[in-house]
Design a protein around this motif. Structure first.
Motif, PDB file in Angstrom:
ATOM      1  N   GLU A  70       0.362   2.268 -10.411  1.00 30.04           N
ATOM      2  CA  GLU A  70      -0.292   2.305 -11.873  1.00 30.04           C
ATOM      3  C   GLU A  70      -1.040   3.482 -11.836  1.00 30.04           C
ATOM      4  O   GLU A  70      -1.417   4.413 -11.067  1.00 30.04           O
ATOM      5  N   LYS A  71      -1.626   3.880 -13.147  1.00 28.24           N
ATOM      6  CA  LYS A  71      -2.800   5.077 -13.197  1.00 28.24           C
ATOM      7  C   LYS A  71      -3.911   4.651 -12.214  1.00 28.24           C
ATOM      8  O   LYS A  71      -4.478   3.851 -12.460  1.00 28.24           O
ATOM      9  N   LEU A  72      -4.399   5.554 -11.622  1.00 33.17           N
ATOM     10  CA  LEU A  72      -5.664   5.155 -10.657  1.00 33.17           C
ATOM     11  C   LEU A  72      -6.074   6.647 -10.298  1.00 33.17           C
ATOM     12  O   LEU A  72      -5.528   7.804 -10.503  1.00 33.17           O
ATOM     13  N   GLU A  73      -7.432   6.752  -9.963  1.00 27.29           N
ATOM     14  CA  GLU A  73      -8.139   7.708  -9.603  1.00 27.29           C
ATOM     15  C   GLU A  73      -7.231   8.236  -8.177  1.00 27.29           C
ATOM     16  O   GLU A  73      -7.088   7.409  -7.520  1.00 27.29           O
ATOM     17  N   TRP A  74      -7.879   9.561  -7.860  1.00 25.99           N
ATOM     18  CA  TRP A  74      -7.172   9.925  -6.781  1.00 25.99           C
ATOM     19  C   TRP A  74      -7.162   9.006  -5.362  1.00 25.99           C
ATOM     20  O   TRP A  74      -6.259   8.851  -4.584  1.00 25.99           O
ATOM     21  N   ASP A  75      -8.387   8.704  -5.025  1.00 24.29           N
ATOM     22  CA  ASP A  75      -8.744   7.810  -3.672  1.00 24.29           C
ATOM     23  C   ASP A  75      -7.975   6.523  -3.750  1.00 24.29           C
ATOM     24  O   ASP A  75      -7.569   6.196  -2.730  1.00 24.29           O
ATOM     25  N   SER A  76      -8.185   6.030  -4.964  1.00 20.81           N
ATOM     26  CA  SER A  76      -7.410   4.722  -5.274  1.00 20.81           C
ATOM     27  C   SER A  76      -5.805   4.809  -5.122  1.00 20.81           C
ATOM     28  O   SER A  76      -5.190   3.922  -4.329  1.00 20.81           O
ATOM     29  N   ALA A  77      -5.370   5.834  -5.577  1.00 22.11           N
ATOM     30  CA  ALA A  77      -3.960   5.997  -5.573  1.00 22.11           C
ATOM     31  C   ALA A  77      -3.347   6.463  -3.870  1.00 22.11           C
ATOM     32  O   ALA A  77      -2.338   5.936  -3.609  1.00 22.11           O
ATOM     33  N   VAL A  78      -4.309   7.202  -3.202  1.00 23.33           N
ATOM     34  CA  VAL A  78      -3.955   7.183  -1.776  1.00 23.33           C
ATOM     35  C   VAL A  78      -3.867   6.153  -1.090  1.00 23.33           C
ATOM     36  O   VAL A  78      -3.074   5.763  -0.258  1.00 23.33           O
ATOM     37  N   LYS A  79      -4.866   4.956  -1.371  1.00 21.17           N
ATOM     38  CA  LYS A  79      -4.995   3.839  -0.793  1.00 21.17           C
ATOM     39  C   LYS A  79      -3.655   2.999  -1.071  1.00 21.17           C
ATOM     40  O   LYS A  79      -3.224   2.209  -0.463  1.00 21.17           O
ATOM     41  N   ALA A  80      -3.316   2.776  -2.694  1.00 27.98           N
ATOM     42  CA  ALA A  80      -2.297   2.257  -2.991  1.00 27.98           C
ATOM     43  C   ALA A  80      -0.858   2.638  -2.566  1.00 27.98           C
ATOM     44  O   ALA A  80      -0.189   1.951  -2.046  1.00 27.98           O
ATOM     45  N   CYS A  81      -0.709   3.895  -2.043  1.00 28.08           N
ATOM     46  CA  CYS A  81       0.480   4.527  -1.363  1.00 28.08           C
ATOM     47  C   CYS A  81       0.426   4.122   0.168  1.00 28.08           C
ATOM     48  O   CYS A  81       1.415   3.609   0.593  1.00 28.08           O
ATOM     49  N   ALA A  82      -0.665   4.130   0.658  1.00 26.96           N
ATOM     50  CA  ALA A  82      -0.647   3.449   1.932  1.00 26.96           C
ATOM     51  C   ALA A  82      -0.409   1.902   2.153  1.00 26.96           C
ATOM     52  O   ALA A  82      -0.029   1.438   3.151  1.00 26.96           O
ATOM     53  N   ASP A  83      -0.950   1.228   1.050  1.00 25.52           N
ATOM     54  CA  ASP A  83      -0.823  -0.265   0.845  1.00 25.52           C
ATOM     55  C   ASP A  83       0.641  -0.467   0.823  1.00 25.52           C
ATOM     56  O   ASP A  83       1.168  -1.736   0.768  1.00 25.52           O
ATOM     57  N   CYS A  84       1.606   0.295   0.316  1.00 26.74           N
ATOM     58  CA  CYS A  84       2.877  -0.041  -0.177  1.00 26.74           C
ATOM     59  C   CYS A  84       3.885  -0.788   1.178  1.00 26.74           C
ATOM     60  O   CYS A  84       3.500  -0.123   2.275  1.00 26.74           O
ATOM     61  N   ARG A  85       4.468  -1.614   0.781  1.00 29.27           N
ATOM     62  CA  ARG A  85       5.192  -2.601   1.774  1.00 29.27           C
ATOM     63  C   ARG A  85       6.652  -2.350   1.472  1.00 29.27           C
ATOM     64  O   ARG A  85       7.494  -3.214   2.046  1.00 29.27           O
ATOM     65  N   LEU A  86       7.027  -1.677   0.605  1.00 30.85           N
ATOM     66  CA  LEU A  86       8.556  -1.875   0.446  1.00 30.85           C
ATOM     67  C   LEU A  86       9.390  -1.425   1.182  1.00 30.85           C
ATOM     68  O   LEU A  86       9.287  -0.600   2.054  1.00 30.85           O
ATOM     69  N   GLY A  87      10.473  -2.240   1.342  1.00 31.24           N
ATOM     70  CA  GLY A  87      11.371  -2.147   2.259  1.00 31.24           C
ATOM     71  C   GLY A  87      11.085  -2.645   3.667  1.00 31.24           C
ATOM     72  O   GLY A  87      11.880  -2.397   4.497  1.00 31.24           O
ATOM     73  N   GLY A  88       9.764  -3.282   3.753  1.00 29.83           N
ATOM     74  CA  GLY A  88       9.281  -3.602   4.985  1.00 29.83           C
ATOM     75  C   GLY A  88       8.526  -2.500   5.824  1.00 29.83           C
ATOM     76  O   GLY A  88       8.385  -2.705   6.915  1.00 29.83           O
ATOM     77  N   PHE A  89       8.559  -1.431   5.109  1.00 30.35           N
ATOM     78  CA  PHE A  89       7.913  -0.395   5.988  1.00 30.35           C
ATOM     79  C   PHE A  89       6.500  -0.245   5.977  1.00 30.35           C
ATOM     80  O   PHE A  89       5.999  -0.573   4.641  1.00 30.35           O
ATOM     81  N   THR A  90       5.853   0.248   6.770  1.00 28.70           N
ATOM     82  CA  THR A  90       4.118   0.125   6.727  1.00 28.70           C
ATOM     83  C   THR A  90       3.797   1.627   6.732  1.00 28.70           C
ATOM     84  O   THR A  90       2.439   1.549   6.757  1.00 28.70           O
ATOM     85  N   ASP A  91       4.562   2.581   6.767  1.00 22.45           N
ATOM     86  CA  ASP A  91       3.965   3.967   6.769  1.00 22.45           C
ATOM     87  C   ASP A  91       4.236   4.893   5.658  1.00 22.45           C
ATOM     88  O   ASP A  91       4.350   6.212   5.743  1.00 22.45           O
ATOM     89  N   TRP A  92       3.939   4.061   4.361  1.00 21.30           N
ATOM     90  CA  TRP A  92       4.002   4.889   3.311  1.00 21.30           C
ATOM     91  C   TRP A  92       2.685   5.900   3.100  1.00 21.30           C
ATOM     92  O   TRP A  92       1.774   5.203   3.450  1.00 21.30           O
ATOM     93  N   ARG A  93       2.872   6.756   2.356  1.00 22.85           N
ATOM     94  CA  ARG A  93       1.572   7.812   2.025  1.00 22.85           C
ATOM     95  C   ARG A  93       1.984   8.192   0.732  1.00 22.85           C
ATOM     96  O   ARG A  93       3.003   8.403   0.069  1.00 22.85           O
ATOM     97  N   MET A  94       0.880   8.947   0.351  1.00 25.61           N
ATOM     98  CA  MET A  94       1.095   9.860  -0.888  1.00 25.61           C
ATOM     99  C   MET A  94       1.582  11.122  -0.548  1.00 25.61           C
ATOM    100  O   MET A  94       1.471  11.828   0.569  1.00 25.61           O
ATOM    101  N   PRO A  95       2.790  11.676  -1.391  1.00 30.40           N
ATOM    102  CA  PRO A  95       3.330  13.007  -0.978  1.00 30.40           C
ATOM    103  C   PRO A  95       2.556  14.150  -1.141  1.00 30.40           C
ATOM    104  O   PRO A  95       1.721  14.164  -1.935  1.00 30.40           O
ATOM    105  N   THR A  96       3.001  15.131  -0.294  1.00 34.04           N
ATOM    106  CA  THR A  96       2.418  16.482  -0.646  1.00 34.04           C
ATOM    107  C   THR A  96       2.955  17.152  -1.953  1.00 34.04           C
ATOM    108  O   THR A  96       4.012  16.671  -2.389  1.00 34.04           O
ATOM    109  N   ARG A  97       2.425  18.306  -2.235  1.00 35.83           N
ATOM    110  CA  ARG A  97       2.769  18.965  -3.674  1.00 35.83           C
ATOM    111  C   ARG A  97       4.325  19.316  -3.264  1.00 35.83           C
ATOM    112  O   ARG A  97       5.321  19.054  -4.140  1.00 35.83           O
TER     113      ARG A  97
END
Length: 177
Positions: A70-97
């Protein structure tokens, strides 16, 4: 005045892993040009969508992509990406440019994404902090980060306090494997 010339001589490549040597093709200038063109203008239909997990894999870059936050401030977006568990994976992160730019299809607009990527937003955060923000030693919400506009594929930056969506990413395999 002599014109510079490029001379390509025989190259020797040693393959140290099990590989079908018969599948190797001679390296030519045309084949190198084709490879560069394929990288700079990748096929927008190359993505593999696993409908069971919702994960989209890019065989060209070796990256896996999740659904947008969802729409988030940058720090919250980083955390939301790290908290993603889609596909059973735990190493999600925010992409680089640069990673985020690899999924754009600039032959499209509003959004400039291949159809496999559903989007609800106009902008996606990246993990890439702006050079001026780093140089000035900004902290907290005064930091600025790049984002990508999905309408036309433009890259810009904004303060970390702004609210944009993010699309989690993870490395699935080495590029082109």
């Amino acid at each position: 005045m002599n014109t510079p010339q490029i001379v390509i001589q025989k190259a020797h490549i040693t393959i140290t892993t099990p590989f079908d040597v018969a599948a190797l093709k001679p390296l030519t200038m045309l084949s190198v040009a084709d490879q560069v063109d394929a990288f700079l203008n990748p096929d927008p239909n190359r993505f593999e969508h696993n409908f069971e997990t919702g994960v989209i894999t890019d065989p060209l870059t070796g990256l896996m992509w999740a659904e947008e936050t969802e729409k988030l401030e940058w720090d919250s977006a980083v955390k939301a990406c790290a908290d993603c568990r889609l596909g059973g994976f735990t190493d999600w992160r925010m992409p680089t440019r640069l990673e985020l730019l690899t999924i754009l299809d600039l032959d499209r607009c509003k959004p400039c994404l291949p159809p496999v990527f559903e989007t609800a937003g106009e902008y996606l955060w990246t993990a890439t902090e702006t050079p001026w923000s780093k140089k000035e030693g900004r902290t907290g919400s005064a930091r600025s980060f790049f984002f990508v506009g999905l309408n036309y594929g433009l890259v810009s930056s904004d303060l970390a306090s702004y609210r944009f969506r993010a699309r989690p990413v993870r490395r699935a395999a080495p590029a082109s494997q």
